[in-house]
Every structure is written in structure tokens, then in C-alpha cells.
Design an enzyme around this catalytic site. Structure first.
Site, short mmCIF file in Angstrom:
data_model
loop_
_atom_site.label_atom_id
_atom_site.label_comp_id
_atom_site.label_asym_id
_atom_site.label_seq_id
_atom_site.Cartn_x
_atom_site.Cartn_y
_atom_site.Cartn_z
N GLY A 202 0.82 -1.21 0.00
CA GLY A 202 0.00 0.00 0.00
C GLY A 202 0.85 1.25 0.00
O GLY A 202 1.93 1.28 -0.59
N VAL A 206 0.39 4.53 5.61
CA VAL A 206 -0.06 3.36 6.36
C VAL A 206 1.13 2.43 6.64
O VAL A 206 1.19 1.79 7.69
CB VAL A 206 -1.18 2.62 5.61
N GLY A 207 2.08 2.40 5.73
CA GLY A 207 3.27 1.58 5.94
C GLY A 207 4.00 1.96 7.22
O GLY A 207 4.48 1.09 7.96
N GLU A 224 5.63 -3.29 0.84
CA GLU A 224 5.75 -2.97 -0.59
C GLU A 224 4.95 -1.70 -0.78
O GLU A 224 3.72 -1.72 -0.83
CB GLU A 224 5.21 -4.12 -1.44
N CYS A 258 1.93 0.48 -9.34
CA CYS A 258 3.17 1.14 -8.91
C CYS A 258 4.24 1.11 -9.97
O CYS A 258 5.21 1.87 -9.89
CB CYS A 258 3.67 0.53 -7.60
#
Length: 326
Positions: A202, A206-207, A224, A258
């Protein structure tokens, strides 16, 4: 191929995050997940889920992203099935102990080797842009390694999340693989638990939250988080071929991936030649009215649509530029 009778009611009973993780950890602690045969059986269940329900999954991906059937089948289903097949073909050899060279001062009779042991309970948090592939693919590795799994589909891709969650509950024992649906509240509750590995795909915001939560328990993480994909077009490049490749890479999944080219760098002469070539490549792939093209995807929701249309004010639209929020 379905899970044992009674799975549905057990899965849908309201459970706290702690109860879900505790139940999966109890399963892992029995040692049932360690044998090769068990791992192979789980992978075959996962494969059957994808193959036997292909059309329903394709329809869900269309409903969320208007991802055309060929793209959905190739990128989300076939790609994932191929990963399962490769794992099934190689798993036994991957699990074999590997000898390690021992320094001479330990003595001539000393031997050493590396063994590959499961970790325990693994949390998989999936994104919305490839809501099936990036949910299932980490599960492949987790089950192949002999772990139990909590799967958290993206709440943004609502149709794919609903179908994938239902199918995972049908095909798997909930004491082996549990699905937790929901948004930020449910994810926060999960991250408060102790896992043995967390796999998150994501965004960086949030990572950071995932990594901070994992650090409290020294839980290893795989993050990732996408990135930027610049393209440099050299002066001696074939401009028409480059334009075709740029359009193919950028418009797949409506650019929501991505690895899509984010921006192009070129000298002024090359850039001037590239713009009309890009215009021609877009028209060749999607026609003069891309909105009606059967294989042109859609932005996942209004929030992301608004973010993207605001970018139009930062420059001049050389190709397209029209938009329809509905």
C-alpha cells in the site's frame, strides 16, 4: 473443494482480533502446519479457489475497477495460479536443509546447516489496485512456509473483497486461514495483536503505521509501498515504439499500479516528437472516445478521482484532459 462443515457459522461469528489471532496461534502450536503434505494441500485449495471461480472473480474486478476480462485473467488470476504452480513444483526442494561452511577453528568434525522453519501467524494486508493478486500472492508464501494466516482484503475494492472473503471462508478451515473485513478500525485492532510476520502492500503513510505497530513486538515486516517510475527517452529512441510502450504501461489498470510510468524525461526535440506519437498511440489503443472503450479501466473511487483531476491544473493537457466524475 470446501472446508469442513460448520466453517461458515464459525467464520461469521463476531470475534475480536485477539480471538482470531489466538485461535490461529493455537492451530500453529499443534504442529499441524509443518508437514509438506499439509502445505501442498493448502496451496491446492488456493489454486482451486482461483480456477473454479474465475468468472465470478473477473466480474468483481470489473465492478471495482472496470478491469477488462483479459487484463483481470492475465494479471490477477493466471499470474497468481502460475505462482502457486511454481511453489508446488519446488516446495519440497526449497524446504531441504542447506549445508553451511564451518570455520576451521570449530574442528574438522563439526557440521552446520540452515533449516527453514515456519514463523507462526502471518498477517496479510492487501491493497485495492490489484485486490485479488496482492491478497492471494502473499498467502501463497505464508501457507507454503507452514504458517497460519489472517487475510485483510482492501475495503476500497468492495466487490472483490466480498467475493474473495467469501471464497476463502468456503475453501479454508478458519483455524488455518481467517479473513477479517473492514476499514481502519479493524486494521488498527489487528495491528494491536502480536504477529510473527506482517506483509503490507500500500502507501507509505499506512506503511509507517504498520511498521510502528510491528516494532512493539519486534515483528518482522515486508512492506511494498510503491514508488516513482520515471522514463528517460534518449534522442536516438524509436519515438513511435516508445509511445506505444508508454501508453501500454501507463494505462494498464487505468494507471493504478506502482510500475506505471509516472513521468517522462527527454530533450526538447525528442519531447516535441513524442507528444503527437503518444496521442496516436492512445487513439490506436482506445479509439477516439476512450470513455466508451471496453478495455479502458476506471479510477477506484471519487476521492482518488478528485486527487487526479486536480493535477490537471498543474500543466497543459496535450492529450485528453476530459473527465467525468460519475
Amino acid at each position: 473443494m470446501t472446508a469442513t462443515q460448520g466453517t461458515e457459522s464459525r467464520t461469521h461469528r463476531s470475534e475480536t482480533a485477539a480471538e482470531v489471532v489466538g485461535r490461529l496461534r493455537a492451530t500453529f502450536n499443534t504442529g499441524v502446519t509443518r508437514p509438506l503434505d499439509w502445505r501442498v494441500d493448502q496451496l491446492r485449495r488456493l489454486r482451486a479457489l482461483l480456477v473454479e471461480n474465475e468468472q465470478e472473480l473477473i466480474e468483481a474486478l470489473w465492478a471495482d475497477l472496470r478491469k477488462n476480462a483479459a487484463e483481470a485473467k492475465t494479471q490477477e488470476i493466471d499470474f497468481t495460479v502460475a505462482d502457486i504452480d511454481e511453489t508446488l513444483a519446488n516446495l519440497e526442494s526449497w524446504l531441504q536443509p542447506r549445508p553451511v561452511e564451518v570455520p576451521a577453528h570449530f574442528g574438522p568434525t563439526t557440521t552446520a546447516y540452515t533449516t527453514y522453519d515456519p514463523l507462526g501467524v502471518v498477517l496479510v494486508i492487501a491493497p485495492w489496485n490489484f485486490p485479488l493478486h496482492l491478497l492471494i500472492d502473499p498467502i501463497i508464501g505464508a501457507l507454503a512456509a507452514g504458517n497460519t494466516v489472517v487475510a485483510k482484503p482492501s475495503e476500497i475494492s468492495v466487490h472483490t473483497s466480498a467475493v474473495a472473503s467469501r471464497l476463502l471462508r468456503e475453501y479454508f478451515d478458519p483455524d488455518v486461514l481467517s479473513v477479517v473485513e473492514g476499514g481502519a478500525e479493524e486494521t488498527t485492532a489487528l495491528l494491536a495483536q502480536r504477529f510473527d510476520h506482517i506483509f503490507y502492500t500500500g502507501n507509505g503513510t499506512v506503511g509507517r503505521i504498520v511498521m510502528a505497530a510491528a516494532a512493539k513486538n519486534l515483528t518482522p515486516v515486508t512492506l511494498e509501498l510503491g514508488g516513482k517510475s520515471p522514463v528517460f527517452v534518449a534522442p536516438d529512441a524509436d519515438v513511435d515504439e516508445t509511445a506505444k510502450r508508454l501508453v501500454g504501461g501507463k494505462f494498464g489498470n487505468a494507471g493504478q499500479q506502482c510500475i506505471a510510468p509516472d513521468y517522462v524525461l527527454a530533450d526538447p526535440v525528442t519531447a516535441a516528437a513524442l507528444v503527437p506519437a503518444l496521442r496516436a498511440a492512445v487513439e490506436a489503443q482506445f479509439g477516439t472516445s476512450p470513455q466508451t472503450a471496453a478495455d479502458f479501466g476506471r479510477i477506484i473511487n471519487e476521492r482518488h478521482f478528485d486527487r487526479l483531476t486536480r493535477l490537471l491544473d498543474s500543466g497543459r493537457a496535450a492529450v485528453g484532459g476530459q473527465h467525468d466524475r460519475d
